[in-house]
Write a protein that holds these residues in place. Structure first.
Motif, PDB file in Angstrom:
ATOM      1  N   CYS A   1       0.750  -1.340   0.016  1.00  6.25           N
ATOM      2  CA  CYS A   1       0.118  -0.083   0.014  1.00  6.25           C
ATOM      3  C   CYS A   1       0.712   1.058   0.104  1.00  6.25           C
ATOM      4  O   CYS A   1       0.554   2.434  -0.664  1.00  6.25           O
ATOM      5  CB  CYS A   1      -0.979  -0.054   1.113  1.00  6.25           C
ATOM      6  N   VAL A   2       1.824   1.281   0.808  1.00  2.00           N
ATOM      7  CA  VAL A   2       2.866   2.375   0.692  1.00  2.00           C
ATOM      8  C   VAL A   2       3.485   2.453  -0.480  1.00  2.00           C
ATOM      9  O   VAL A   2       3.676   3.718  -1.309  1.00  2.00           O
ATOM     10  CB  VAL A   2       3.869   2.251   1.852  1.00  2.00           C
ATOM     11  N   SER A   3       3.879   1.498  -1.147  1.00  2.00           N
ATOM     12  CA  SER A   3       4.580   1.736  -2.531  1.00  2.00           C
ATOM     13  C   SER A   3       3.550   2.265  -3.510  1.00  2.00           C
ATOM     14  O   SER A   3       3.935   2.814  -4.485  1.00  2.00           O
ATOM     15  CB  SER A   3       5.220   0.030  -3.209  1.00  2.00           C
ATOM     16  N   ALA A   4       2.319   1.639  -3.376  1.00  4.95           N
ATOM     17  CA  ALA A   4       1.371   2.183  -4.448  1.00  4.95           C
ATOM     18  C   ALA A   4       0.878   3.237  -4.297  1.00  4.95           C
ATOM     19  O   ALA A   4       0.699   4.097  -5.159  1.00  4.95           O
ATOM     20  CB  ALA A   4       0.077   1.005  -4.389  1.00  4.95           C
ATOM     21  N   GLY A   5       1.094   3.895  -2.999  1.00  8.88           N
ATOM     22  CA  GLY A   5       0.631   5.095  -2.675  1.00  8.88           C
ATOM     23  C   GLY A   5       1.826   6.395  -3.180  1.00  8.88           C
ATOM     24  O   GLY A   5       1.280   7.270  -3.547  1.00  8.88           O
ATOM     25  N   VAL A   6       3.004   5.971  -3.024  1.00  8.39           N
ATOM     26  CA  VAL A   6       3.885   7.008  -3.054  1.00  8.39           C
ATOM     27  C   VAL A   6       4.889   6.968  -4.358  1.00  8.39           C
ATOM     28  O   VAL A   6       5.476   7.837  -4.778  1.00  8.39           O
ATOM     29  CB  VAL A   6       4.946   7.209  -1.768  1.00  8.39           C
ATOM     30  N   PHE A   7       4.964   5.594  -5.060  1.00 14.30           N
ATOM     31  CA  PHE A   7       5.870   5.546  -6.040  1.00 14.30           C
ATOM     32  C   PHE A   7       5.322   5.522  -7.328  1.00 14.30           C
ATOM     33  O   PHE A   7       3.954   5.221  -7.624  1.00 14.30           O
ATOM     34  CB  PHE A   7       6.468   4.165  -5.943  1.00 14.30           C
ATOM     35  N   LEU A   8       5.708   6.103  -8.390  1.00 17.22           N
ATOM     36  CA  LEU A   8       5.363   5.958  -9.854  1.00 17.22           C
ATOM     37  C   LEU A   8       6.732   5.315 -10.372  1.00 17.22           C
ATOM     38  O   LEU A   8       7.555   4.883  -9.677  1.00 17.22           O
ATOM     39  CB  LEU A   8       5.567   7.443 -10.387  1.00 17.22           C
ATOM     40  N   SER A   9       6.361   4.659 -11.900  1.00 16.34           N
ATOM     41  CA  SER A   9       7.693   4.087 -12.380  1.00 16.34           C
ATOM     42  C   SER A   9       8.764   5.257 -12.467  1.00 16.34           C
ATOM     43  O   SER A   9       8.800   6.106 -12.960  1.00 16.34           O
ATOM     44  CB  SER A   9       7.325   3.692 -13.796  1.00 16.34           C
ATOM     45  N   HIS A  10       9.909   4.650 -11.855  1.00 16.52           N
ATOM     46  CA  HIS A  10      11.248   5.600 -11.849  1.00 16.52           C
ATOM     47  C   HIS A  10      11.069   6.734 -11.192  1.00 16.52           C
ATOM     48  O   HIS A  10      11.508   7.733 -11.477  1.00 16.52           O
ATOM     49  CB  HIS A  10      11.726   5.548 -13.044  1.00 16.52           C
ATOM     50  N   GLY A  11      10.169   6.995 -10.075  1.00 17.46           N
ATOM     51  CA  GLY A  11       9.877   8.163  -9.440  1.00 17.46           C
ATOM     52  C   GLY A  11       9.165   8.174  -8.138  1.00 17.46           C
ATOM     53  O   GLY A  11       8.575   7.108  -8.055  1.00 17.46           O
ATOM     54  N   ILE A  12       8.957   9.301  -7.759  1.00 17.61           N
ATOM     55  CA  ILE A  12       7.816   9.162  -6.390  1.00 17.61           C
ATOM     56  C   ILE A  12       6.984  10.238  -6.660  1.00 17.61           C
ATOM     57  O   ILE A  12       7.099  11.486  -7.216  1.00 17.61           O
ATOM     58  CB  ILE A  12       8.763   9.594  -5.184  1.00 17.61           C
ATOM     59  N   ARG A  13       5.796  10.019  -6.570  1.00 21.17           N
ATOM     60  CA  ARG A  13       4.762  11.198  -6.447  1.00 21.17           C
ATOM     61  C   ARG A  13       4.926  12.191  -5.833  1.00 21.17           C
ATOM     62  O   ARG A  13       5.681  12.289  -4.754  1.00 21.17           O
ATOM     63  CB  ARG A  13       3.193  10.479  -6.049  1.00 21.17           C
ATOM     64  N   GLU A  14       4.065  13.395  -6.011  1.00 22.58           N
ATOM     65  CA  GLU A  14       4.232  14.566  -5.215  1.00 22.58           C
ATOM     66  C   GLU A  14       3.034  14.641  -4.247  1.00 22.58           C
ATOM     67  O   GLU A  14       1.927  14.224  -4.934  1.00 22.58           O
ATOM     68  CB  GLU A  14       4.124  15.715  -6.194  1.00 22.58           C
ATOM     69  N   SER A  15       2.999  15.155  -3.162  1.00 24.47           N
ATOM     70  CA  SER A  15       1.805  15.457  -2.302  1.00 24.47           C
ATOM     71  C   SER A  15       1.143  14.544  -2.153  1.00 24.47           C
ATOM     72  O   SER A  15      -0.148  14.248  -2.252  1.00 24.47           O
ATOM     73  CB  SER A  15       0.956  16.824  -3.006  1.00 24.47           C
ATOM     74  N   VAL A  16       1.679  13.265  -1.635  1.00 24.59           N
ATOM     75  CA  VAL A  16       0.882  12.070  -1.240  1.00 24.59           C
ATOM     76  C   VAL A  16       1.494  11.562   0.109  1.00 24.59           C
ATOM     77  O   VAL A  16       2.715  11.588   0.370  1.00 24.59           O
ATOM     78  CB  VAL A  16       1.004  10.773  -2.244  1.00 24.59           C
ATOM     79  N   ARG A  17       0.547  11.549   1.029  1.00 21.92           N
ATOM     80  CA  ARG A  17       0.848  10.757   2.273  1.00 21.92           C
ATOM     81  C   ARG A  17      -0.022   9.524   2.521  1.00 21.92           C
ATOM     82  O   ARG A  17      -1.220   9.461   2.201  1.00 21.92           O
ATOM     83  CB  ARG A  17       0.449  11.452   3.416  1.00 21.92           C
ATOM     84  N   VAL A  18       0.687   8.322   2.980  1.00 24.50           N
ATOM     85  CA  VAL A  18       0.192   7.270   3.493  1.00 24.50           C
ATOM     86  C   VAL A  18       0.460   7.015   4.917  1.00 24.50           C
ATOM     87  O   VAL A  18       1.574   6.847   5.396  1.00 24.50           O
ATOM     88  CB  VAL A  18       0.745   5.915   2.597  1.00 24.50           C
ATOM     89  N   HIS A  19      -0.670   6.611   5.559  1.00 28.38           N
ATOM     90  CA  HIS A  19      -0.585   6.528   7.059  1.00 28.38           C
ATOM     91  C   HIS A  19      -1.043   5.012   7.487  1.00 28.38           C
ATOM     92  O   HIS A  19      -2.311   4.463   6.776  1.00 28.38           O
ATOM     93  CB  HIS A  19      -1.652   7.429   7.749  1.00 28.38           C
ATOM     94  N   LEU A  20      -0.425   4.377   8.064  1.00 24.26           N
ATOM     95  CA  LEU A  20      -0.639   3.026   8.238  1.00 24.26           C
ATOM     96  C   LEU A  20      -1.172   2.953   9.817  1.00 24.26           C
ATOM     97  O   LEU A  20      -0.259   3.443  10.724  1.00 24.26           O
ATOM     98  CB  LEU A  20       0.646   1.871   8.491  1.00 24.26           C
ATOM     99  N   ALA A  21      -2.314   2.636  10.097  1.00 22.36           N
ATOM    100  CA  ALA A  21      -2.785   2.765  11.599  1.00 22.36           C
ATOM    101  C   ALA A  21      -2.708   1.410  12.385  1.00 22.36           C
ATOM    102  O   ALA A  21      -3.384   0.338  11.548  1.00 22.36           O
ATOM    103  CB  ALA A  21      -4.237   3.052  11.400  1.00 22.36           C
ATOM    104  N   ILE A  22      -1.663   1.047  12.901  1.00 23.34           N
ATOM    105  CA  ILE A  22      -1.209  -0.168  13.327  1.00 23.34           C
ATOM    106  C   ILE A  22      -1.659  -0.562  14.682  1.00 23.34           C
ATOM    107  O   ILE A  22      -1.599   0.278  15.592  1.00 23.34           O
ATOM    108  CB  ILE A  22       0.284  -0.439  13.340  1.00 23.34           C
ATOM    109  N   ALA A  23      -2.671  -1.772  14.738  1.00 24.12           N
ATOM    110  CA  ALA A  23      -3.351  -2.167  16.073  1.00 24.12           C
ATOM    111  C   ALA A  23      -3.872  -1.204  16.899  1.00 24.12           C
ATOM    112  O   ALA A  23      -4.081  -1.391  17.941  1.00 24.12           O
ATOM    113  CB  ALA A  23      -2.035  -2.768  16.701  1.00 24.12           C
ATOM    114  N   ASP A  24      -4.314  -0.291  16.094  1.00 25.31           N
ATOM    115  CA  ASP A  24      -5.152   0.849  16.876  1.00 25.31           C
ATOM    116  C   ASP A  24      -4.422   1.558  17.890  1.00 25.31           C
ATOM    117  O   ASP A  24      -5.057   2.066  18.986  1.00 25.31           O
ATOM    118  CB  ASP A  24      -6.546   0.457  17.266  1.00 25.31           C
ATOM    119  N   GLU A  25      -3.334   1.530  17.596  1.00 28.82           N
ATOM    120  CA  GLU A  25      -2.399   2.076  18.785  1.00 28.82           C
ATOM    121  C   GLU A  25      -1.387   2.976  18.230  1.00 28.82           C
ATOM    122  O   GLU A  25      -1.154   4.141  18.848  1.00 28.82           O
ATOM    123  CB  GLU A  25      -1.615   0.930  19.526  1.00 28.82           C
TER     124      GLU A  25
END
Length: 204
Positions: A35-59
Motif C-alpha cells: 500500500c505504501v509503494s502503490a501510494g507514493v511511487f511512480l515508475s522510476h519516481g515518487i509522486r508529489e503530495s501524497v501521504r500514506v498512513h498505516l494505522a497499526i493495531a489501533d495504537e
C-alpha cells in the motif's frame, strides 16, 4: 494533497516480532508495505503530495510523506524495515508529538480515531481534506466527482471492524467502490490514483 489511511490491525507493535524474512507473518505487513509503494511511487519516481498512513493495531500510526522521503525503495523488505524502525522509535513519540524515524517517515501514538481526527476533524471536513471510505458496498467510483484534498480510508485483508466502521462513518463524506470485483488494498490505491490522475476518467 492525496492521503490514504490503511488499517492494519494484526501487525505487531513490537519491532522484534517483525522478521524481514517473513513479512507476511507479521500480521500481513506485506500488504501494508505494498500500500505504501502503490501510494507514493511512480515508475522510476515518487509522486508529489501524497501521504500514506498505516494505522497499526489501533495504537500507532506510521506516516510516509512522499515530498520528504529519501532512500526509500518500493520493495516490501525496504518498506517493512522502515515500519520496523518506526516501531522501534515508539518511545520517542510523546503524546501526539511524532517520532521522526527517517526523512518523510513519522510515528505517532495514535489509533485510527485520533488519526482521523488529526487529518479530517470530527466532521470529516478538515483541516487537511475530505474523508472518503473505500468499500465494496460503496457507490461506483466512475460516477463520483473527485473531491479536493481527499483522504481515503481502507482496511487491510480484513473487513472494517464495528468500531472502525463507526469511526469512519462519523466522518466520511462518501463511500466509494473502485470496481465490480474485490481488489487487494494496494490495487485499490492504484485505481484511485488513476481516477484522480485523469480527473475522474475524463482526461488522459
Amino acid at each position: 494533497m492525496r492521503q490514504f489511511v490503511v488499517i492494519g490491525r494484526d501487525v505487531p507493535t513490537d519491532p522484534d516480532a517483525i522478521s524481514l524474512s517473513d513479512i507476511p507473518g507479521a500480521g500481513r505487513l506485506d500488504l501494508l508495505c505494498r500500500c505504501v509503494s502503490a501510494g507514493v511511487f511512480l515508475s522510476h519516481g515518487i509522486r508529489e503530495s501524497v501521504r500514506v498512513h498505516l494505522a497499526i493495531a489501533d495504537e500507532f500510526t506510521v506516516s510516509f510523506d512522499s515530498d520528504a522521503l529519501r532512500h526509500l525503495h518500493p520493495d516490501e523488505r525496504n518498506v517493512a524495515a522502515r515500519v520496523r524502525d518506526a516501531l522501534d522509535a515508539r518511545d520517542e513519540a510523546i503524546g501526539y508529538m511524532p517520532a521522526d524515524v527517517s526523512p518523510g517517515v513519522e510515528l505517532r501514538r495514535m489509533g485510527l480515531d485520533a488519526t482521523l481526527d488529526r487529518l479530517v476533524g470530527a466532521d470529516g471536513r478538515g483541516p487537511d481534506g475530505t474523508l472518503v471510505q473505500l468499500h465494496e458496498d460503496g457507490a461506483p467510483l466512475i460516477d463520483a466527482e473527485p473531491p479536493e484534498d481527499p483522504v481515503f480510508v481502507l482496511s487491510d485483508h480484513h473487513d472494517f471492524a464495528p468500531d472502525e466502521a463507526a469511526a469512519v462513518d462519523e466522518r466520511a463524506d462518501r463511500r466509494l467502490r473502485v470496481g465490480p470485483e474485490l481488489l487487494h488494498a494496494d490495487h485499490a490505491i492504484t485505481v484511485v490514483h488513476n481516477w484522480l490522475d485523469t480527473e475522474g476518467y475524463a482526461s488522459y
